[in-house]
Every structure is written in C-alpha cells, then in structure tokens.
Design an enzyme around this catalytic site. Structure first.
Site, PDB file in Angstrom:
ATOM      1  N   ASN A 170      50.032  35.157  37.879  1.00 30.77           N
ATOM      2  CA  ASN A 170      50.042  36.224  36.886  1.00 30.77           C
ATOM      3  C   ASN A 170      48.895  36.130  35.887  1.00 30.77           C
ATOM      4  O   ASN A 170      48.738  37.006  35.043  1.00 30.77           O
ATOM      5  CB  ASN A 170      51.374  36.214  36.121  1.00 30.77           C
ATOM      6  CG  ASN A 170      52.539  36.605  37.014  1.00 30.77           C
ATOM      7  OD1 ASN A 170      52.380  37.349  37.968  1.00 30.77           O
ATOM      8  ND2 ASN A 170      53.704  36.067  36.722  1.00 30.77           N
ATOM      9  N   LYS A 190      44.901  35.850  34.412  1.00 28.54           N
ATOM     10  CA  LYS A 190      43.658  36.616  34.553  1.00 28.54           C
ATOM     11  C   LYS A 190      42.607  35.781  35.299  1.00 28.54           C
ATOM     12  O   LYS A 190      42.560  34.573  35.166  1.00 28.54           O
ATOM     13  CB  LYS A 190      43.154  36.957  33.145  1.00 28.54           C
ATOM     14  CG  LYS A 190      41.805  37.639  33.084  1.00 28.54           C
ATOM     15  CD  LYS A 190      41.466  37.933  31.622  1.00 28.54           C
ATOM     16  CE  LYS A 190      39.999  38.260  31.428  1.00 28.54           C
ATOM     17  NZ  LYS A 190      39.476  39.231  32.373  1.00 28.54           N
ATOM     18  N   LYS A 209      41.493  36.238  38.855  1.00 28.00           N
ATOM     19  CA  LYS A 209      41.521  36.100  40.310  1.00 28.00           C
ATOM     20  C   LYS A 209      40.348  36.829  40.957  1.00 28.00           C
ATOM     21  O   LYS A 209      39.599  36.254  41.751  1.00 28.00           O
ATOM     22  CB  LYS A 209      42.856  36.621  40.853  1.00 28.00           C
ATOM     23  CG  LYS A 209      44.060  35.825  40.356  1.00 28.00           C
ATOM     24  CD  LYS A 209      45.381  36.400  40.826  1.00 28.00           C
ATOM     25  CE  LYS A 209      45.763  37.692  40.134  1.00 28.00           C
ATOM     26  NZ  LYS A 209      46.050  37.531  38.698  1.00 28.00           N
ATOM     27  N   THR A 210      40.180  38.095  40.623  1.00 33.60           N
ATOM     28  CA  THR A 210      39.077  38.878  41.177  1.00 33.60           C
ATOM     29  C   THR A 210      37.741  38.359  40.675  1.00 33.60           C
ATOM     30  O   THR A 210      36.765  38.276  41.433  1.00 33.60           O
ATOM     31  CB  THR A 210      39.247  40.364  40.825  1.00 33.60           C
ATOM     32  OG1 THR A 210      40.442  40.851  41.457  1.00 33.60           O
ATOM     33  CG2 THR A 210      38.062  41.186  41.305  1.00 33.60           C
ATOM     34  N   THR A 211      37.689  37.989  39.404  1.00 32.72           N
ATOM     35  CA  THR A 211      36.458  37.441  38.835  1.00 32.72           C
ATOM     36  C   THR A 211      36.024  36.192  39.585  1.00 32.72           C
ATOM     37  O   THR A 211      34.837  36.018  39.899  1.00 32.72           O
ATOM     38  CB  THR A 211      36.664  37.111  37.338  1.00 32.72           C
ATOM     39  OG1 THR A 211      37.108  38.276  36.660  1.00 32.72           O
ATOM     40  CG2 THR A 211      35.382  36.612  36.709  1.00 32.72           C
ATOM     41  N   ARG A 222      27.828  33.332  44.990  1.00 32.95           N
ATOM     42  CA  ARG A 222      27.402  32.030  45.529  1.00 32.95           C
ATOM     43  C   ARG A 222      26.950  32.157  46.981  1.00 32.95           C
ATOM     44  O   ARG A 222      25.896  31.648  47.366  1.00 32.95           O
ATOM     45  CB  ARG A 222      28.548  31.026  45.417  1.00 32.95           C
ATOM     46  CG  ARG A 222      28.256  29.662  46.037  1.00 32.95           C
ATOM     47  CD  ARG A 222      29.395  28.700  45.790  1.00 32.95           C
ATOM     48  NE  ARG A 222      29.405  28.278  44.398  1.00 32.95           N
ATOM     49  CZ  ARG A 222      30.419  27.627  43.821  1.00 32.95           C
ATOM     50  NH1 ARG A 222      31.515  27.353  44.522  1.00 32.95           N
ATOM     51  NH2 ARG A 222      30.345  27.262  42.561  1.00 32.95           N
ATOM     52  N   PHE A 234      45.144  52.411  41.151  1.00 36.85           N
ATOM     53  CA  PHE A 234      46.433  51.731  41.053  1.00 36.85           C
ATOM     54  C   PHE A 234      47.551  52.612  41.589  1.00 36.85           C
ATOM     55  O   PHE A 234      47.600  53.810  41.327  1.00 36.85           O
ATOM     56  CB  PHE A 234      46.719  51.363  39.594  1.00 36.85           C
ATOM     57  CG  PHE A 234      45.762  50.357  39.034  1.00 36.85           C
ATOM     58  CD1 PHE A 234      45.826  49.028  39.419  1.00 36.85           C
ATOM     59  CD2 PHE A 234      44.793  50.741  38.125  1.00 36.85           C
ATOM     60  CE1 PHE A 234      44.939  48.096  38.908  1.00 36.85           C
ATOM     61  CE2 PHE A 234      43.908  49.811  37.599  1.00 36.85           C
ATOM     62  CZ  PHE A 234      43.982  48.482  37.994  1.00 36.85           C
ATOM     63  N   TRP A 287      50.561  52.821  40.684  1.00 37.80           N
ATOM     64  CA  TRP A 287      51.377  53.446  39.647  1.00 37.80           C
ATOM     65  C   TRP A 287      50.681  54.662  39.027  1.00 37.80           C
ATOM     66  O   TRP A 287      51.305  55.451  38.346  1.00 37.80           O
ATOM     67  CB  TRP A 287      51.763  52.447  38.559  1.00 37.80           C
ATOM     68  CG  TRP A 287      50.612  51.722  37.922  1.00 37.80           C
ATOM     69  CD1 TRP A 287      49.878  52.122  36.855  1.00 37.80           C
ATOM     70  CD2 TRP A 287      50.075  50.467  38.331  1.00 37.80           C
ATOM     71  NE1 TRP A 287      48.909  51.200  36.567  1.00 37.80           N
ATOM     72  CE2 TRP A 287      49.003  50.156  37.450  1.00 37.80           C
ATOM     73  CE3 TRP A 287      50.387  49.555  39.346  1.00 37.80           C
ATOM     74  CZ2 TRP A 287      48.246  49.000  37.563  1.00 37.80           C
ATOM     75  CZ3 TRP A 287      49.639  48.401  39.450  1.00 37.80           C
ATOM     76  CH2 TRP A 287      48.580  48.128  38.570  1.00 37.80           C
ATOM     77  N   GLU A 291      43.084  41.990  46.031  1.00 39.77           N
ATOM     78  CA  GLU A 291      44.377  42.628  45.770  1.00 39.77           C
ATOM     79  C   GLU A 291      45.151  42.969  47.048  1.00 39.77           C
ATOM     80  O   GLU A 291      46.024  43.843  47.035  1.00 39.77           O
ATOM     81  CB  GLU A 291      44.212  43.903  44.906  1.00 39.77           C
ATOM     82  CG  GLU A 291      43.388  43.707  43.651  1.00 39.77           C
ATOM     83  CD  GLU A 291      44.088  42.925  42.539  1.00 39.77           C
ATOM     84  OE1 GLU A 291      45.133  42.310  42.820  1.00 39.77           O
ATOM     85  OE2 GLU A 291      43.585  42.923  41.417  1.00 39.77           O
TER      86      GLU A 291
END
Length: 200
Positions: A40, A42, A44-46, A54, A95, A97, A132
């Site tokens: 949960n 912040k 992950k994508t970064t 790399r 998204f 939602w 995602e």
C-alpha cells in the site's frame, strides 16, 4: 579508546565481507528475473521506472505496459518516451473508478494484455514492466492462469517487473524477488495534493 573501536569495526567489516563474498560466490545462476513491487506504500511505479532507466542506460530494449494509469501524465514516460529502445503501451482508459464501465475496461485490458503477451514472448526485450497489472487480476479482467503461463514461458534472459497493490499470491510464489512497500504516512491522507514532478 579510538584504536579499540577501530579494531572492533575492522573485525566486524571483515566478518561482513566474508558473508557477502560467500553469497556472491553462491549466486551461480544467471537469467532473467521476475520482480513484484506491491503493498500500500508509495513508490512502486517509480521504482519500476528507475529499473527501466537503468536497463536503457546499458542499451537494453525495454517494454512498458501501463494498466490503470493510462490517462495520467507521467514524468518518467515523458523523459524516456523518445528513447529508441523503449516501447510503451498504455491501457488508455484511466482508473477504473473513473470510467465506471466494466465492458470498456475489459476491452482496454484485453488490448493491453495482447501487447504484453507479445513482448513477453519476444527475446528482444531485456525487461518488460507490467505496471498495475495486479488490479487486472483483482478485478477479474485477466485470469491468473494465463498470466502465469506467459511469465513461465517467457525467454530465459528476460526480466519482468509487476507493480500494484495486493499482488496475487500465485504471482508472489512465482517471483524471484517480492518487495512490499509499506505505507507509514502519505501526504494525500493529510489533504495534500499529488504534486507534478514528484508524484507523477
């Protein structure tokens, strides 16, 4: 006192070096890896985009499929999109939602997964990022069996990074590395807006 402390430090570092050297020597298998970035927290994508940069830095071809976030601007994508060795496909509906349209989301997922499967079977790609993807499994847009098969049958030298919250248990069991981002505090919970160039 300083000499004694220096000696203790040196002995501790010698022990640590011996342990590290032994682990390096034991790591004899050289192949692509499956990494899961979940949780949960912040980043992950970064983190995944950092790995993209790399790999590109060594002139390795990379493919990125972005599920969910397709309509948002992405600073990393802006920077790297013109790189000749980077291929990017965004699901494009944003998204779930926001769309509130399961049929539209399913069709967009099917199209994005078709691209992902092509890249997962192509030995040209050194790294494939499925950003995602976990949500596609959670919402039932993709079958875990199909995803597992594509991952297992991918070229031996190809690495894959999957991001997203609540990674499926079977993905985690298949992975070589699983990192869970823990949410300790998040600015958004304090009504601080996501910031361009920091959050996206």
């Amino acid at each position: 006192m300083s000499d004694a402390r220096d000696q203790r430090h040196k002995r501790a570092m010698q022990k640590r070096k011996a342990l590290v050297d032994a682990k390096v020597a034991a790591a004899t298998e050289d192949r692509g890896q499956l990494l899961i970035l979940t949780g949960n927290g912040k980043g992950k994508t970064t983190s995944a985009w950092g790995s993209v940069a790399r790999a590109l830095g060594y002139d390795y071809p990379v493919g990125v499929v972005q599920f969910i976030k397709g309509t948002w601007e992405c600073g990393e994508r802006n920077l790297l999109a013109t790189h000749t060795l980077l291929s990017v496909h965004t699901m494009g509906t944003g998204f779930t939602w926001e769309t509130q349209d399961r049929a539209l989301d399913q069709a967009a997922c099917d199209a994005a997964w078709a691209v992902a499967k092509t890249w997962l079977s192509d030995p040209k790609y050194y790294l494939v990022v499925l950003d995602e993807l976990t949500y596609m499994l959670k919402f039932g847009y993709l079958a875990i069996e199909e995803v597992e098969q594509a991952l297992v049958e991918r070229p031996r030298e190809q690495s894959v990074i999957i991001t997203g919250r609540a990674a499926h248990r079977r993905l985690c069991e298949l992975a070589d590395t699983v990192t869970e981002m823990q949410a300790v505090r998040h600015a958004f919970d304090a009504c601080i807006q996501a910031r361009r160039g920091l959050d996206w």
